[in-house]
Motif scaffolding. Structure first.
Motif, PDB file in Angstrom:
ATOM      1  N   ARG A 174      -7.172 130.704  56.984  1.00  0.00           N
ATOM      2  CA  ARG A 174      -7.556 130.299  55.623  1.00  0.00           C
ATOM      3  C   ARG A 174      -6.331 130.160  54.719  1.00  0.00           C
ATOM      4  O   ARG A 174      -6.239 129.213  53.922  1.00  0.00           O
ATOM      5  N   LEU A 175      -5.403 131.110  54.836  1.00  0.00           N
ATOM      6  CA  LEU A 175      -4.177 131.018  54.035  1.00  0.00           C
ATOM      7  C   LEU A 175      -3.374 129.776  54.399  1.00  0.00           C
ATOM      8  O   LEU A 175      -2.854 129.080  53.515  1.00  0.00           O
ATOM      9  N   PRO A 200     -15.431 126.231  46.455  1.00  0.00           N
ATOM     10  CA  PRO A 200     -16.805 126.342  45.938  1.00  0.00           C
ATOM     11  C   PRO A 200     -17.880 125.891  46.923  1.00  0.00           C
ATOM     12  O   PRO A 200     -18.968 126.478  46.955  1.00  0.00           O
ATOM     13  N   THR A 201     -17.587 124.889  47.748  1.00  0.00           N
ATOM     14  CA  THR A 201     -18.615 124.360  48.655  1.00  0.00           C
ATOM     15  C   THR A 201     -18.505 124.896  50.085  1.00  0.00           C
ATOM     16  O   THR A 201     -19.363 124.608  50.907  1.00  0.00           O
ATOM     17  N   GLN A 202     -17.480 125.661  50.387  1.00  0.00           N
ATOM     18  CA  GLN A 202     -17.280 126.196  51.740  1.00  0.00           C
ATOM     19  C   GLN A 202     -16.915 127.679  51.645  1.00  0.00           C
ATOM     20  O   GLN A 202     -15.738 128.035  51.644  1.00  0.00           O
ATOM     21  N   PRO A 203     -17.880 128.532  51.536  1.00  0.00           N
ATOM     22  CA  PRO A 203     -17.591 129.964  51.322  1.00  0.00           C
ATOM     23  C   PRO A 203     -16.829 130.617  52.471  1.00  0.00           C
ATOM     24  O   PRO A 203     -16.139 131.602  52.249  1.00  0.00           O
ATOM     25  N   GLU A 204     -16.969 130.088  53.677  1.00  0.00           N
ATOM     26  CA  GLU A 204     -16.251 130.710  54.800  1.00  0.00           C
ATOM     27  C   GLU A 204     -14.742 130.519  54.693  1.00  0.00           C
ATOM     28  O   GLU A 204     -13.974 131.238  55.339  1.00  0.00           O
ATOM     29  N   TRP A 205     -14.278 129.559  53.877  1.00  0.00           N
ATOM     30  CA  TRP A 205     -12.850 129.334  53.677  1.00  0.00           C
ATOM     31  C   TRP A 205     -12.345 129.970  52.388  1.00  0.00           C
ATOM     32  O   TRP A 205     -11.190 129.767  52.017  1.00  0.00           O
ATOM     33  N   ARG A 206     -13.162 130.718  51.708  1.00  0.00           N
ATOM     34  CA  ARG A 206     -12.807 131.301  50.412  1.00  0.00           C
ATOM     35  C   ARG A 206     -11.819 132.450  50.606  1.00  0.00           C
ATOM     36  O   ARG A 206     -11.994 133.301  51.498  1.00  0.00           O
ATOM     37  N   LEU A 207     -10.783 132.489  49.770  1.00  0.00           N
ATOM     38  CA  LEU A 207      -9.780 133.544  49.877  1.00  0.00           C
ATOM     39  C   LEU A 207     -10.168 134.794  49.110  1.00  0.00           C
ATOM     40  O   LEU A 207      -9.641 135.883  49.389  1.00  0.00           O
ATOM     41  N   LEU A 208     -11.072 134.666  48.135  1.00  0.00           N
ATOM     42  CA  LEU A 208     -11.512 135.807  47.333  1.00  0.00           C
ATOM     43  C   LEU A 208     -12.988 136.076  47.601  1.00  0.00           C
ATOM     44  O   LEU A 208     -13.762 135.156  47.884  1.00  0.00           O
ATOM     45  N   LYS A 209     -13.365 137.328  47.493  1.00  0.00           N
ATOM     46  CA  LYS A 209     -14.754 137.716  47.743  1.00  0.00           C
ATOM     47  C   LYS A 209     -15.569 137.524  46.471  1.00  0.00           C
ATOM     48  O   LYS A 209     -15.860 138.466  45.727  1.00  0.00           O
ATOM     49  N   VAL A 210     -15.908 136.274  46.204  1.00  0.00           N
ATOM     50  CA  VAL A 210     -16.737 135.937  45.040  1.00  0.00           C
ATOM     51  C   VAL A 210     -17.932 135.136  45.531  1.00  0.00           C
ATOM     52  O   VAL A 210     -17.901 134.508  46.596  1.00  0.00           O
ATOM     53  N   SER A 211     -18.972 135.142  44.726  1.00  0.00           N
ATOM     54  CA  SER A 211     -20.197 134.430  45.090  1.00  0.00           C
ATOM     55  C   SER A 211     -20.003 132.931  44.919  1.00  0.00           C
ATOM     56  O   SER A 211     -19.008 132.467  44.344  1.00  0.00           O
ATOM     57  N   ASN A 212     -20.998 132.170  45.393  1.00  0.00           N
ATOM     58  CA  ASN A 212     -20.911 130.719  45.266  1.00  0.00           C
ATOM     59  C   ASN A 212     -20.926 130.282  43.807  1.00  0.00           C
ATOM     60  O   ASN A 212     -20.142 129.425  43.387  1.00  0.00           O
ATOM     61  N   ARG A 213     -21.826 130.892  43.052  1.00  0.00           N
ATOM     62  CA  ARG A 213     -21.888 130.557  41.625  1.00  0.00           C
ATOM     63  C   ARG A 213     -20.608 130.975  40.918  1.00  0.00           C
ATOM     64  O   ARG A 213     -20.064 130.240  40.077  1.00  0.00           O
ATOM     65  N   PRO A 224     -18.855 137.682  39.079  1.00  0.00           N
ATOM     66  CA  PRO A 224     -18.793 136.829  40.271  1.00  0.00           C
ATOM     67  C   PRO A 224     -18.465 137.568  41.580  1.00  0.00           C
ATOM     68  O   PRO A 224     -18.509 136.962  42.647  1.00  0.00           O
ATOM     69  N   VAL A 225     -18.144 138.848  41.506  1.00  0.00           N
ATOM     70  CA  VAL A 225     -17.636 139.545  42.679  1.00  0.00           C
ATOM     71  C   VAL A 225     -18.787 139.959  43.583  1.00  0.00           C
ATOM     72  O   VAL A 225     -19.863 140.361  43.112  1.00  0.00           O
ATOM     73  N   ILE A 226     -18.560 139.875  44.898  1.00  0.00           N
ATOM     74  CA  ILE A 226     -19.552 140.297  45.892  1.00  0.00           C
ATOM     75  C   ILE A 226     -19.373 141.784  46.159  1.00  0.00           C
ATOM     76  O   ILE A 226     -18.294 142.225  46.558  1.00  0.00           O
ATOM     77  N   GLY A 227     -20.424 142.559  45.917  1.00  0.00           N
ATOM     78  CA  GLY A 227     -20.375 143.993  46.164  1.00  0.00           C
ATOM     79  C   GLY A 227     -20.873 144.346  47.550  1.00  0.00           C
ATOM     80  O   GLY A 227     -21.175 143.471  48.387  1.00  0.00           O
ATOM     81  N   ARG A 278     -19.022 142.911  38.571  1.00  0.00           N
ATOM     82  CA  ARG A 278     -18.029 142.531  37.579  1.00  0.00           C
ATOM     83  C   ARG A 278     -16.647 142.412  38.224  1.00  0.00           C
ATOM     84  O   ARG A 278     -16.391 142.920  39.311  1.00  0.00           O
ATOM     85  N   LEU A 279     -15.769 141.746  37.466  1.00  0.00           N
ATOM     86  CA  LEU A 279     -14.371 141.672  37.883  1.00  0.00           C
ATOM     87  C   LEU A 279     -13.736 143.058  37.793  1.00  0.00           C
ATOM     88  O   LEU A 279     -14.262 143.950  37.121  1.00  0.00           O
ATOM     89  N   PRO A 280     -12.612 143.278  38.469  1.00  0.00           N
ATOM     90  CA  PRO A 280     -11.926 144.575  38.346  1.00  0.00           C
ATOM     91  C   PRO A 280     -11.635 144.910  36.888  1.00  0.00           C
ATOM     92  O   PRO A 280     -11.350 144.025  36.060  1.00  0.00           O
ATOM     93  N   ARG A 281     -11.700 146.188  36.580  1.00  0.00           N
ATOM     94  CA  ARG A 281     -11.590 146.619  35.189  1.00  0.00           C
ATOM     95  C   ARG A 281     -10.260 146.197  34.565  1.00  0.00           C
ATOM     96  O   ARG A 281     -10.209 145.766  33.408  1.00  0.00           O
ATOM     97  N   TRP A 282      -9.171 146.327  35.344  1.00  0.00           N
ATOM     98  CA  TRP A 282      -7.867 145.958  34.792  1.00  0.00           C
ATOM     99  C   TRP A 282      -7.809 144.473  34.470  1.00  0.00           C
ATOM    100  O   TRP A 282      -7.185 144.063  33.476  1.00  0.00           O
ATOM    101  N   LEU A 283      -8.461 143.632  35.295  1.00  0.00           N
ATOM    102  CA  LEU A 283      -8.462 142.206  35.037  1.00  0.00           C
ATOM    103  C   LEU A 283      -9.324 141.859  33.826  1.00  0.00           C
ATOM    104  O   LEU A 283      -8.972 140.974  33.023  1.00  0.00           O
ATOM    105  N   VAL A 284     -10.439 142.546  33.681  1.00  0.00           N
ATOM    106  CA  VAL A 284     -11.291 142.320  32.512  1.00  0.00           C
ATOM    107  C   VAL A 284     -10.526 142.647  31.228  1.00  0.00           C
ATOM    108  O   VAL A 284     -10.554 141.883  30.243  1.00  0.00           O
TER     109      VAL A 284
END
Length: 871
Positions: free
Chosen positions: A281-282, A344-357, A416-419, A430-436
């Motif tokens: 993926r990278l 956004p359209t190919q979640p298996e290639w996503r580098l971050l663990k976020v939802s589709n939305r 957007p984060v997948i728990g 939610r996003l990480p607290r430091w990022l928020v």
């Protein structure tokens, strides 16, 4: 408001095509640098040879030629005039940061050149002083007068010293003034930068209304400018226009097709099936972003180049068009980068663990911020080119900064984060607290700065959030790629690793080492491209980076010593070349000269080792000389090292010197069979510190060389491989000694490896306790055949002796049984019947109690060795 201070890198990129004079000057500077690099080694070599020649020459009068002094005076006058001119331009003021950077570069160059020239003059002064000391003081009154030649030379040297001292002093002053001007320019640039950022503008409804009216006027002027330019191009520059566009498209297509041909398998997600690994993926994210973005960038750059050189653009259109191109390339790069990261359209290639939305929302937010920031920059360029009121630029930056601040605040409230236990459709963490916290603080600062009138600061921060964020994201992908490729076993599974394994037959360990090198290379590339882009976006000019790079490569001052990275690289390169030449010469000499001359293997190894050490030493000397290192500064270190050698390192030095002695004297060589102390075996390797000996059981023993010098050493193969072998033979006393000797000589002469000269012979050694002892002695041409020949002879001797009826004796036991009285007659009869006349029975008259102690054994058995032929 100085836009260049806030958008240093991007503004410079948009205006670079209109400054061909600067480009030509930089191209000439680059050519000079390349020429300096290629001529570095030859110059250093010539200087070293010249220095050696001077050292070995007879001392002669030191004369500074008039041309040297005149050249120094000419350079000094020129530098003084340049310093005065630069100081006048700085005092006259000006907010052009690029011009100030150019002035600073000129001042730094003058300071460096003056310091270098002053160093040369100081060297001349030292030479003059040495010569004057050699001439001595003039004779005092009453003393014999000296030769007129000496008097004239002293007077001439004294005058030259005074003149050189004066020039050197003025050069020092000029260098100090240039350095001071450079520092003043840095302070002026810093003040301009701070004034631009923290300039406050009153924001009110009336101000915004005036800005709106001026903006409408600006759009009208822009339309008129482009209409007139389009008519001019269509009527007079139609062919150059289409030619420039077509050439640009061809260049971009060539790069794009080549990129897909070489990297298509690494950037096309459709070429892979199944769940891609993180490294895959990278790799796809990196190559897809870079190849596609660079293709568009190449098209834009070539278009700008051809349009500018074909004189298609007018002075009022070129900055706007270049700015639009720069913004197009930047926004496209951000869009490709966000698509590669969020997929956004190919979640298996996503580098971050976020939802589709979440991926869709975050990707759209990043792209929107880049578009808003780019349009703000483009509108600022238009306002500056068309000389619109400053309030128009302030109002546009105000709106753009507010929009970016609102986007940051909005993103901070997303989930957007997948728990744990969630998937791409249900992720809502939610996003990480430091990022928020970081997003909310950034958004509030942008909005607050705009509302309080610090629009310049808000615009600068918004630009850094978008531009620096995009560069940092790219660098982070590169660093993650390097980290992933350097993991154990990861490089072997990549395309490059499989190719290297198939092409060169590399195993897992070399591939892992290659993976480490590849990871470090990716780190270097990511930092080398990312850091300058970040510096550009923060307002630094290319001249700043060029100056830093020049100082880093040409001179780093540590105390009184100056270290040049180019010099160090040149020294390492010279040493590497010398090392390669040494290895090549070793191989050529061994395979083409000594092998054809059938030189002994040990001699070949000694010659190769000696040439290797000599070549490495010479390469090290040339490398140190090319690096420009002053070995005289290492005198103190050498003194301390000599003390350490005298105590802690004496054994190492002793082994080293012993190794050199062994290489020269050659008491043994590789392949010899040596014996030293309790160690016996074959010499496998001889180095300057230790010698490797392999025993006949396969054990490798590392013996320090000093043991071979300080103790006795036996060498079975010192001069030749001839060996005398012995086989002891014993026969019974009733055998014919002459027959035995004849048989042994006959058998040994039948063995092919046995030498006929010296002739084999048999020695009648002794009359043994129960045998006649002989020893068969013979010589072998190669001692390695000793065991085989001895085995064959022993088998032949045994077979022949059996045929001839010659007995080989062995120890016998004579039993003496002491019987007490006449007890146990049955046992005595059994012994007599079993042993026959070999048993000797003695009757004793011992007391009866002994019978009770040994009821089953009525006698003591005394064993005694006796020959077979005697009972």
């Amino acid at each position: 408001m100085d836009v260049r201070l806030m958008f240093g890198g991007w503004m410079y990129g948009g205006q670079a095509f209109g400054k061909r004079a600067i480009a030509r000057r930089r191209s000439g500077a680059m050519a000079a640098v390349l020429f300096s690099v290629f001529s570095l080694f030859g110059a250093l070599l010539l200087s070293t040879m010249a220095a050696s020649a001077q050292d070995g020459a007879t001392p002669a009068p030191v004369v500074i030629q008039a041309s040297t002094v005149e050249q120094a005076r000419t350079d000094l006058d020129k530098w003084k005039a340049d310093v005065v001119a630069i100081a006048g331009q700085v005092e006259a003021g000006g907010s052009d940061d690029a011009h100030l950077v150019d002035l600073k570069g000129r001042a730094d160059a003058i300071a460096g050149d003056a310091a270098a020239a002053n160093t040369k003059l100081r060297t001349r002064l030292d030479q003059i002083k040495t010569r004057l000391d050699a001439l001595g003081e003039p004779p005092a009154e009453g003393q014999p007068s000296e030769a007129s030649m000496v008097t004239e030379e002293r007077a001439r040297l004294t005058a030259e010293r005074a003149e050189v001292n004066a020039i050197a002093g003025e050069m020092e002053s000029t260098a100090a003034n240039a350095a001071q001007i450079s520092n003043n320019i840095t302070a002026v640039r810093r003040a301009l930068f701070a004034a631009t950022l923290f300039k406050r503008t009153e924001i009110s409804a009336q101000t915004l209304g005036d800005a709106s009216s001026a903006f409408v006027t600006e759009l009208t002027n822009l339309n008129n400018a482009f209409s007139s330019w389009a008519a001019f191009v269509w009527n007079y520059k139609r062919l150059p226009m289409f030619g420039a566009v077509m050439l640009s498209i061809m260049a971009a297509m060539l790069f794009l097709v080549g990129g897909y041909r070489f990297f298509g398998s690494r950037m096309d997600r459709r070429a892979f099936t199944g769940e891609p690994s993180y490294l895959r993926r990278l790799s796809v994210a990196f190559w897809s972003t870079m190849v596609q973005s660079l293709s568009l960038f190449l098209f834009l750059v070539t278009s700008a180049f051809f349009l500018d050189n074909f004189n298609v653009l007018r002075s009022d259109i070129a900055p706007i068009l270049f700015g639009a191109m720069a913004i197009t390339g930047f926004v496209y790069f951000v869009s490709r980068l966000s698509y590669a990261i969020f997929a956004p359209t190919q979640p298996e290639w996503r580098l971050l663990k976020v939802s589709n939305r979440g991926a869709h929302t975050l990707s759209s937010a990043v792209l929107l911020m880049a578009l808003v920031n780019g349009l703000d920059y483009l509108f600022g360029t238009i306002s500056e080119t068309l000389y619109s009121p400053l309030i128009v630029t302030v109002a546009k930056s105000f709106v753009a900064s507010i929009i970016i601040g609102v986007i940051l605040l909005t993103v901070s409230f997303l989930r957007p984060v997948i728990g744990e236990g969630q998937d791409y459709e249900t992720g809502n963490q939610r996003l990480p607290r430091w990022l928020v916290i970081l997003l909310r603080v950034g958004g509030l600062i942008l909005i607050g700065a705009c509302l309080t009138g610090y629009v310049g600061l808000a615009r600068f921060l918004a630009t850094q959030i978008v531009a620096t964020g995009a560069v940092l994201a790219t660098m982070y992908i590169g660093i993650l790629s390097g980290k992933a490729i350097s993991r154990q076993g990861a490089f072997g599974e990549s395309l490059a690793g499989r190719y290297l394994a198939r092409r060169y037959g590399l195993g897992p360990v070399p591939l892992d080492q290659a993976g480490l090198v590849a990871g470090l290379g990716i780190y270097v590339v990511a930092l080398a491209f990312g850091v300058p882009l970040i510096l550009f976006s923060w307002g630094f000019q290319p001249g700043d980076i060029e100056s830093w790079a020049y100082r880093l490569l040409t001179g780093i001052t540590v105390g009184n010593a100056s270290i040049s990275l180019i010099g160090l690289f040149g020294g390492v390169l010279v040493f590497a070349i010398g090392y390669i030449i040494t290895r090549w010469f070793q191989k050529w000499l061994d395979n083409n000269v000594m092998a054809r001359g059938q030189v002994d293997a040990g001699v070949r190894n000694s010659v190769k080792t000696g040439i290797g050490y000599l070549g490495i030493a010479v390469a090290a000397i040339f490398g140190v000389s090319s690096a420009g290192l002053n070995l005289s500064s290492l005198a103190l270190v050498a003194s301390a090292l000599s003390v350490g050698i005298g105590f802690g390192l004496q054994n190492i030095v002793s082994n080293f010197v012993s190794g050199l002695i062994l290489l020269v004297e050659r008491p043994f060589k590789v392949g010899d069979w040596v014996v030293t102390g309790t160690t016996e075996g074959t010499v496998k390797r001889l180095s300057v510190r230790a010698t490797e000996i392999e025993t006949f059981r396969g054990q490798s023993i590392i013996v320090p060389n000093s043991e071979f010098i300080n103790s006795s050493v036996g060498n079975w193969t010192h001069r030749n491989r001839i060996m005398r072998a012995e086989i002891p033979v014993s026969v019974a006393y009733d055998s014919d000694p002459q027959q035995v000797m004849d048989i042994l000589l006959e058998l040994v002469r039948a063995q092919p490896p046995v030498l006929r000269n010296p002739e084999p012979h048999v020695e009648f050694l002794r009359f043994g306790d129960f045998s006649l002892d002989f020893e068969l002695r013979f010589h072998l041409a190669d001692l390695s055949n000793g065991l085989g020949v001895k085995n064959a002879l022993r088998i032949a001797i045994l077979q022949r002796f059996r045929e001839e009826g010659i007995a080989i004796p062995f120890p016998q036991r004579n039993l003496n049984i002491h019987v007490e009285g006449d007890a146990n007659p049955q046992m005595l009869a059994a012994l007599l019947s079993e042993e026959g006349d070999k048993a000797v029975v003695a009757h004793t008259g011992a007391a009866a109690p002994a019978q009770k102690d040994a009821p089953k054994n009525d006698g003591d058995v005394e064993p005694k060795e006796k020959p077979e032929a005697k009972a």
